[in-house]
Design a protein around this motif. Structure first.
Motif, short mmCIF file in Angstrom:
data_model
loop_
_atom_site.label_atom_id
_atom_site.label_comp_id
_atom_site.label_asym_id
_atom_site.label_seq_id
_atom_site.Cartn_x
_atom_site.Cartn_y
_atom_site.Cartn_z
N GLU A 174 0.83 -1.21 0.00
CA GLU A 174 0.00 0.00 0.00
C GLU A 174 0.86 1.26 0.00
N VAL A 175 2.07 1.17 0.56
CA VAL A 175 2.97 2.32 0.59
C VAL A 175 3.35 2.73 -0.83
N ILE A 176 3.80 1.76 -1.62
CA ILE A 176 4.24 2.06 -2.98
C ILE A 176 3.05 2.34 -3.90
N ASP A 177 1.91 1.72 -3.62
CA ASP A 177 0.71 2.00 -4.41
C ASP A 177 0.27 3.46 -4.23
N GLU A 178 0.31 3.94 -2.99
CA GLU A 178 -0.06 5.33 -2.73
C GLU A 178 0.89 6.31 -3.42
N MET A 179 2.13 5.89 -3.60
CA MET A 179 3.12 6.73 -4.27
C MET A 179 3.00 6.66 -5.79
N GLY A 180 2.18 5.73 -6.29
CA GLY A 180 2.07 5.55 -7.73
C GLY A 180 3.26 4.83 -8.32
N GLY A 181 3.93 3.99 -7.49
CA GLY A 181 5.12 3.29 -7.95
C GLY A 181 6.34 4.19 -7.87
N TYR A 182 7.45 3.70 -8.41
CA TYR A 182 8.65 4.52 -8.47
C TYR A 182 8.46 5.65 -9.48
N ASP A 183 9.11 6.77 -9.24
CA ASP A 183 9.08 7.92 -10.15
C ASP A 183 9.97 7.62 -11.35
N VAL A 184 9.38 7.41 -12.52
CA VAL A 184 10.15 6.99 -13.69
C VAL A 184 11.00 8.11 -14.28
N SER A 185 10.84 9.33 -13.79
CA SER A 185 11.67 10.43 -14.28
C SER A 185 13.04 10.44 -13.59
N LEU A 186 13.20 9.57 -12.57
CA LEU A 186 14.44 9.54 -11.80
C LEU A 186 15.36 8.42 -12.28
N ALA A 187 16.67 8.63 -12.11
CA ALA A 187 17.66 7.63 -12.50
C ALA A 187 17.83 6.56 -11.42
N TYR A 188 17.43 6.87 -10.20
CA TYR A 188 17.49 5.89 -9.11
C TYR A 188 16.33 6.13 -8.17
N GLU A 189 16.02 5.14 -7.36
CA GLU A 189 14.74 5.15 -6.65
C GLU A 189 14.82 5.34 -5.15
N ASP A 190 15.94 4.97 -4.51
CA ASP A 190 15.88 4.80 -3.06
C ASP A 190 15.67 6.09 -2.27
N PHE A 191 16.36 7.17 -2.61
CA PHE A 191 16.20 8.42 -1.88
C PHE A 191 14.75 8.92 -1.97
N ASP A 192 14.19 8.86 -3.16
CA ASP A 192 12.80 9.29 -3.35
C ASP A 192 11.84 8.39 -2.58
N LEU A 193 12.09 7.08 -2.59
CA LEU A 193 11.24 6.14 -1.85
C LEU A 193 11.27 6.46 -0.36
N TRP A 194 12.46 6.66 0.19
CA TRP A 194 12.58 6.94 1.62
C TRP A 194 11.88 8.24 2.00
N VAL A 195 12.08 9.26 1.19
CA VAL A 195 11.49 10.57 1.50
C VAL A 195 9.97 10.50 1.46
N ARG A 196 9.42 10.00 0.36
CA ARG A 196 7.96 10.02 0.20
C ARG A 196 7.27 9.06 1.16
N SER A 197 7.86 7.90 1.39
CA SER A 197 7.20 6.94 2.28
C SER A 197 7.31 7.36 3.75
N SER A 198 8.45 7.93 4.13
CA SER A 198 8.65 8.29 5.54
C SER A 198 7.84 9.52 5.95
N ARG A 199 7.34 10.27 4.97
CA ARG A 199 6.46 11.39 5.31
C ARG A 199 5.15 10.89 5.89
N ASN A 200 4.70 9.71 5.44
CA ASN A 200 3.38 9.20 5.85
C ASN A 200 3.44 7.93 6.69
#
Length: 286
Positions: A174-200
């Motif tokens: 549900e965490v990644i679903d709420e985010m709409g998956g990984y941001d495909v405009s980015l070259a890597y995923e982990d920093f964005d995943l940590w930031v967006r998921s840890s906000r909620n």
């Protein structure tokens, strides 16, 4: 123990030498209710043949060979579309899960409430041949981290510094679903995943070594600090997202410190256009 389905999405790009070991580590978990999804992002080596051999031996594997290379984030999203698990692991094809990784993750999640969305652990760094290099967090004689590891509300901490070993992460779908998956405009995923998921969502740490992180010469992670790296611009995009998410002064100060570090790095790598972007973003925080 309740046993919800866990989806392990193994992403491969030119990892012919390692992909079989990665897949086996997913299949040989002590936890039974697992589905393994392998996505090959149009590898140019013999990864496809190696994966096919594994599929023939283990027909339960879901295999998605992509016709063209679309990058890690988009390739992961393709695998995510096929995932039916309540929990997700993003497994790079050059890393290795310890047999207890999933079982320990489920145990951690079942010890907390639904406000916790992400579990992570300690990791062993190994060479291409599998030789021990170090541990992500230094351990004592009992295998425990010698220093406290942040958990709970880690939003401010993930802005301030790198402390999570990416391959150890396991999260609620549900965490990644709420985010709409990984941001495909980015070259890597982990920093964005940590930031967006840890906000909620809160994070829970398992104080055990549960993953082997392979250090591969010329890997994407090693290229991120090179001149004109697309990783640098992806970091800037995430920092812009953070600027719109901060809620208190301490978070704003953490972002200021992050931006000052990124400005220094950009100057050192002669990325002057990016330096100006960071300077403007830093000014906007005032």
């Amino acid at each position: 123990m309740h046993t919800p389905l866990v989806s392990i999405i193994c992403l491969c790009y030119n990892h012919e030498r390692f992909v079989k070991e990665a897949i086996l580590s997913a299949l040989e978990q002590t936890y039974d209710n697992i589905e393994v999804i392998v996505v090959d992002d149009a590898s140019t080596d013999a990864s496809h043949e190696a994966i096919n051999e594994m599929v023939q031996e283990h027909p339960e594997i879901k295999y998605l060979p992509l016709p063209e290379n679309i990058g890690h984030c988009a390739a992961f999203n393709k695998g995510l579309e096929q995932a039916g698990g309540k929990f997700i692991i993003d497994l790079a094809a050059d890393d290795i899960l310890y047999p207890q990784r999933v079982e320990e993750g489920i145990r951690a999640f079942q010890s907390v409430n639904d406000t916790y969305g992400v579990n992570f652990s300690n990791a062993e760094r190994v060479s291409e041949s599998g030789k021990h290099i170090s541990f992500h967090y230094q351990i004592d004689e009992f295998g425990h981290s010698v220093s406290p590891v942040p958990e709970g509300d880690v939003f401010e901490e993930v802005i301030r510094r790198y402390f999570i070993c990416s391959p150890t992460v396991m999260f609620r779908k549900e965490v990644i679903d709420e985010m709409g998956g990984y941001d495909v405009s980015l070259a890597y995923e982990d920093f964005d995943l940590w930031v967006r998921s840890s906000r909620n969502y809160k994070y829970i740490y398992t104080d055990k070594v549960l993953v082997k992180k392979r250090v591969v010469l010329g890997s994407a992670g090693q290229r991120q600090f090179k001149m004109r790296s697309t990783y640098l611009y992806s970091t800037y995009k995430v920092c812009k997202k953070i600027s719109k998410m901060i809620r208190k002064d301490s978070e704003r100060e953490a972002l200021r410190k992050r931006l000052k570090y990124e400005i220094t790095l950009s100057v050192r790598l002669w990325s002057f256009e990016l330096t100006l972007k960071y300077l403007r973003l830093l000014k906007s925080l005032k």
